[in-house]
Design a protein around this motif. Structure first.
Motif, PDB file in Angstrom:
ATOM      1  N   MET A   1     -15.106 -38.901 -11.033  1.00 58.72           N
ATOM      2  CA  MET A   1     -14.743 -37.533 -10.734  1.00 58.72           C
ATOM      3  C   MET A   1     -14.245 -36.891 -12.021  1.00 58.72           C
ATOM      4  SD  MET A   1     -11.794 -36.086  -8.099  1.00 58.72           S
ATOM      5  CE  MET A   1     -11.556 -37.687  -7.486  1.00 58.72           C
ATOM      6  N   GLU A   2     -14.811 -35.760 -12.394  1.00 59.70           N
ATOM      7  CA  GLU A   2     -14.348 -35.028 -13.555  1.00 59.70           C
ATOM      8  C   GLU A   2     -13.211 -34.110 -13.133  1.00 59.70           C
ATOM      9  OE1 GLU A   2     -18.213 -33.298 -14.596  1.00 59.70           O
ATOM     10  OE2 GLU A   2     -17.669 -33.933 -16.618  1.00 59.70           O
ATOM     11  N   LEU A   3     -12.113 -34.223 -13.816  1.00 67.46           N
ATOM     12  CA  LEU A   3     -10.983 -33.372 -13.513  1.00 67.46           C
ATOM     13  C   LEU A   3     -10.789 -32.390 -14.655  1.00 67.46           C
ATOM     14  CD1 LEU A   3      -8.469 -36.037 -12.193  1.00 67.46           C
ATOM     15  CD2 LEU A   3     -10.012 -34.607 -10.878  1.00 67.46           C
ATOM     16  N   GLY A   4     -10.781 -31.091 -14.324  1.00 67.33           N
ATOM     17  CA  GLY A   4     -10.576 -30.068 -15.333  1.00 67.33           C
ATOM     18  C   GLY A   4      -9.114 -29.707 -15.432  1.00 67.33           C
ATOM     19  N   ARG A   5      -8.611 -29.685 -16.642  1.00 65.07           N
ATOM     20  CA  ARG A   5      -7.210 -29.298 -16.872  1.00 65.07           C
ATOM     21  C   ARG A   5      -7.180 -27.971 -17.616  1.00 65.07           C
ATOM     22  NH1 ARG A   5      -3.316 -33.251 -16.039  1.00 65.07           N
ATOM     23  NH2 ARG A   5      -4.186 -35.311 -15.737  1.00 65.07           N
ATOM     24  N   ASP A   6      -6.193 -27.164 -17.258  1.00 62.20           N
ATOM     25  CA  ASP A   6      -6.037 -25.914 -18.001  1.00 62.20           C
ATOM     26  C   ASP A   6      -5.031 -26.129 -19.132  1.00 62.20           C
ATOM     27  OD1 ASP A   6      -3.509 -25.789 -16.841  1.00 62.20           O
ATOM     28  OD2 ASP A   6      -3.980 -24.116 -15.525  1.00 62.20           O
ATOM     29  N   VAL A   7      -4.714 -25.081 -19.856  1.00 62.53           N
ATOM     30  CA  VAL A   7      -3.817 -25.205 -21.010  1.00 62.53           C
ATOM     31  C   VAL A   7      -2.401 -25.615 -20.612  1.00 62.53           C
ATOM     32  CG1 VAL A   7      -5.122 -23.632 -22.483  1.00 62.53           C
ATOM     33  CG2 VAL A   7      -3.332 -22.729 -20.999  1.00 62.53           C
ATOM     34  N   ASN A   8      -2.040 -25.388 -19.352  1.00 68.93           N
ATOM     35  CA  ASN A   8      -0.717 -25.773 -18.858  1.00 68.93           C
ATOM     36  C   ASN A   8      -0.700 -27.198 -18.319  1.00 68.93           C
ATOM     37  OD1 ASN A   8       0.336 -23.176 -19.388  1.00 68.93           O
ATOM     38  ND2 ASN A   8      -0.516 -22.440 -17.466  1.00 68.93           N
ATOM     39  N   GLY A   9      -1.846 -27.875 -18.366  1.00 72.54           N
ATOM     40  CA  GLY A   9      -1.919 -29.244 -17.878  1.00 72.54           C
ATOM     41  C   GLY A   9      -2.213 -29.360 -16.395  1.00 72.54           C
ATOM     42  N   GLU A  10      -2.406 -28.226 -15.715  1.00 74.79           N
ATOM     43  CA  GLU A  10      -2.724 -28.278 -14.288  1.00 74.79           C
ATOM     44  C   GLU A  10      -4.160 -28.756 -14.102  1.00 74.79           C
ATOM     45  OE1 GLU A  10      -0.494 -25.300 -11.534  1.00 74.79           O
ATOM     46  OE2 GLU A  10      -1.486 -24.176 -13.130  1.00 74.79           O
ATOM     47  N   VAL A  11      -4.369 -29.566 -13.075  1.00 78.00           N
ATOM     48  CA  VAL A  11      -5.699 -30.092 -12.779  1.00 78.00           C
ATOM     49  C   VAL A  11      -6.369 -29.168 -11.779  1.00 78.00           C
ATOM     50  CG1 VAL A  11      -6.980 -32.044 -11.823  1.00 78.00           C
ATOM     51  CG2 VAL A  11      -4.957 -32.451 -13.228  1.00 78.00           C
ATOM     52  N   GLY A  36      -8.372 -19.837   5.762  1.00 80.66           N
ATOM     53  CA  GLY A  36      -7.388 -19.197   4.900  1.00 80.66           C
ATOM     54  C   GLY A  36      -6.335 -20.129   4.342  1.00 80.66           C
ATOM     55  N   LEU A  37      -6.569 -21.440   4.432  1.00 80.86           N
ATOM     56  CA  LEU A  37      -5.608 -22.396   3.884  1.00 80.86           C
ATOM     57  C   LEU A  37      -5.761 -22.546   2.374  1.00 80.86           C
ATOM     58  CD1 LEU A  37      -5.907 -25.124   6.671  1.00 80.86           C
ATOM     59  CD2 LEU A  37      -4.137 -23.373   6.422  1.00 80.86           C
ATOM     60  N   LEU A  38      -6.956 -22.340   1.878  1.00 81.12           N
ATOM     61  CA  LEU A  38      -7.222 -22.330   0.440  1.00 81.12           C
ATOM     62  C   LEU A  38      -7.580 -20.906   0.054  1.00 81.12           C
ATOM     63  CD1 LEU A  38      -9.375 -25.550  -0.024  1.00 81.12           C
ATOM     64  CD2 LEU A  38      -7.017 -25.169  -0.768  1.00 81.12           C
ATOM     65  N   THR A  39      -6.775 -20.324  -0.809  1.00 79.30           N
ATOM     66  CA  THR A  39      -6.989 -18.930  -1.190  1.00 79.30           C
ATOM     67  C   THR A  39      -6.970 -18.781  -2.705  1.00 79.30           C
ATOM     68  OG1 THR A  39      -4.623 -18.482  -1.068  1.00 79.30           O
ATOM     69  CG2 THR A  39      -5.913 -18.070   0.934  1.00 79.30           C
ATOM     70  N   GLU A  40      -7.468 -17.667  -3.158  1.00 81.95           N
ATOM     71  CA  GLU A  40      -7.450 -17.275  -4.556  1.00 81.95           C
ATOM     72  C   GLU A  40      -8.009 -18.335  -5.503  1.00 81.95           C
ATOM     73  OE1 GLU A  40      -3.669 -15.667  -5.689  1.00 81.95           O
ATOM     74  OE2 GLU A  40      -3.372 -14.816  -3.711  1.00 81.95           O
ATOM     75  N   PRO A  41      -9.262 -18.728  -5.285  1.00 78.41           N
ATOM     76  CA  PRO A  41      -9.837 -19.707  -6.216  1.00 78.41           C
ATOM     77  C   PRO A  41     -10.137 -19.074  -7.565  1.00 78.41           C
ATOM     78  CG  PRO A  41     -11.531 -18.890  -4.761  1.00 78.41           C
ATOM     79  CD  PRO A  41     -10.220 -18.295  -4.279  1.00 78.41           C
ATOM     80  N   ARG A  42     -10.150 -19.908  -8.559  1.00 78.05           N
ATOM     81  CA  ARG A  42     -10.703 -19.513  -9.850  1.00 78.05           C
ATOM     82  C   ARG A  42     -12.167 -19.925  -9.808  1.00 78.05           C
ATOM     83  NH1 ARG A  42      -6.665 -21.406 -14.710  1.00 78.05           N
ATOM     84  NH2 ARG A  42      -4.914 -20.075 -14.164  1.00 78.05           N
ATOM     85  N   HIS A  43     -12.887 -19.595 -10.853  1.00 80.85           N
ATOM     86  CA  HIS A  43     -14.276 -20.012 -10.954  1.00 80.85           C
ATOM     87  C   HIS A  43     -14.479 -20.705 -12.293  1.00 80.85           C
ATOM     88  CE1 HIS A  43     -14.425 -17.047  -7.739  1.00 80.85           C
ATOM     89  NE2 HIS A  43     -15.481 -17.699  -7.326  1.00 80.85           N
ATOM     90  N   ASP A  44     -15.234 -21.799 -12.261  1.00 74.90           N
ATOM     91  CA  ASP A  44     -15.495 -22.507 -13.511  1.00 74.90           C
ATOM     92  C   ASP A  44     -16.652 -21.847 -14.258  1.00 74.90           C
ATOM     93  OD1 ASP A  44     -17.864 -23.406 -12.298  1.00 74.90           O
ATOM     94  OD2 ASP A  44     -17.242 -25.495 -12.185  1.00 74.90           O
ATOM     95  N   GLU A  45     -17.049 -22.441 -15.357  1.00 73.41           N
ATOM     96  CA  GLU A  45     -18.095 -21.847 -16.194  1.00 73.41           C
ATOM     97  C   GLU A  45     -19.452 -21.771 -15.504  1.00 73.41           C
ATOM     98  OE1 GLU A  45     -17.811 -26.236 -17.006  1.00 73.41           O
ATOM     99  OE2 GLU A  45     -16.374 -24.605 -16.935  1.00 73.41           O
ATOM    100  N   HIS A  46     -19.607 -22.509 -14.387  1.00 69.55           N
ATOM    101  CA  HIS A  46     -20.857 -22.479 -13.621  1.00 69.55           C
ATOM    102  C   HIS A  46     -20.759 -21.578 -12.388  1.00 69.55           C
ATOM    103  CE1 HIS A  46     -22.310 -25.713 -16.125  1.00 69.55           C
ATOM    104  NE2 HIS A  46     -21.202 -26.384 -15.877  1.00 69.55           N
ATOM    105  N   GLY A  47     -19.611 -20.894 -12.232  1.00 66.75           N
ATOM    106  CA  GLY A  47     -19.413 -19.994 -11.105  1.00 66.75           C
ATOM    107  C   GLY A  47     -18.925 -20.676  -9.840  1.00 66.75           C
ATOM    108  N   ARG A  48     -18.633 -21.985  -9.924  1.00 63.75           N
ATOM    109  CA  ARG A  48     -18.147 -22.720  -8.741  1.00 63.75           C
ATOM    110  C   ARG A  48     -16.669 -22.419  -8.525  1.00 63.75           C
ATOM    111  NH1 ARG A  48     -20.232 -28.453 -10.881  1.00 63.75           N
ATOM    112  NH2 ARG A  48     -18.857 -27.683 -12.506  1.00 63.75           N
ATOM    113  N   ARG A  49     -16.285 -22.334  -7.257  1.00 67.81           N
ATOM    114  CA  ARG A  49     -14.877 -22.121  -6.938  1.00 67.81           C
ATOM    115  C   ARG A  49     -14.098 -23.386  -7.295  1.00 67.81           C
ATOM    116  NH1 ARG A  49     -17.782 -20.547  -2.757  1.00 67.81           N
ATOM    117  NH2 ARG A  49     -17.112 -22.215  -1.374  1.00 67.81           N
TER     118      ARG A  49
END
Length: 76
Positions: A1-11, A36-49
Motif C-alpha cells: 500500500m502506498e501511503l502519501g504524506r503531506d508536508v505536515n507528515g499527515e498520511v 456523509g461520514l467522509l467529507t471534504e476530500p482532497r484530490h491527488d495528482e490523478h484526480g482521485r479522492r
C-alpha cells in the motif's frame, strides 16, 4: 500500500488504500462517503479522492459498534 504524506507528515489515503487500511470492502468506503461520514476530500495528482488516515480511522471507530450489533443479530 502506498501511503502519501503531506508536508505536515499527515498520511493521505485513496479510497482503495482506505479499504485496505480498514480491512473493509471498497463499497463500504463509498457508503461512508454517501452517508456523509467522509467529507471534504482532497484530490491527488490523478484526480482521485484522498482522505486523511486519521479521518478514516475515526469513521471506522465510530461505525464499529453499529457493525457489531448488525453482525450480532445475523449470527443469532
Amino acid at each position: 500500500m502506498e501511503l502519501g504524506r503531506d508536508v505536515n507528515g499527515e498520511v493521505w489515503l485513496t479510497i482503495r488504500e482506505a479499504a485496505a487500511f480498514t480491512r473493509r470492502r471498497l463499497e463500504t468506503i463509498y457508503s461512508w462517503e454517501r452517508r456523509g461520514l467522509l467529507t471534504e476530500p482532497r484530490h491527488d495528482e490523478h484526480g482521485r479522492r484522498i482522505y486523511r488516515q486519521q479521518q478514516i480511522a475515526d469513521v471506522e471507530k465510530a461505525v464499529r459498534p453499529r457493525a457489531a450489533r448488525i453482525l450480532g443479530r445475523q449470527a443469532a
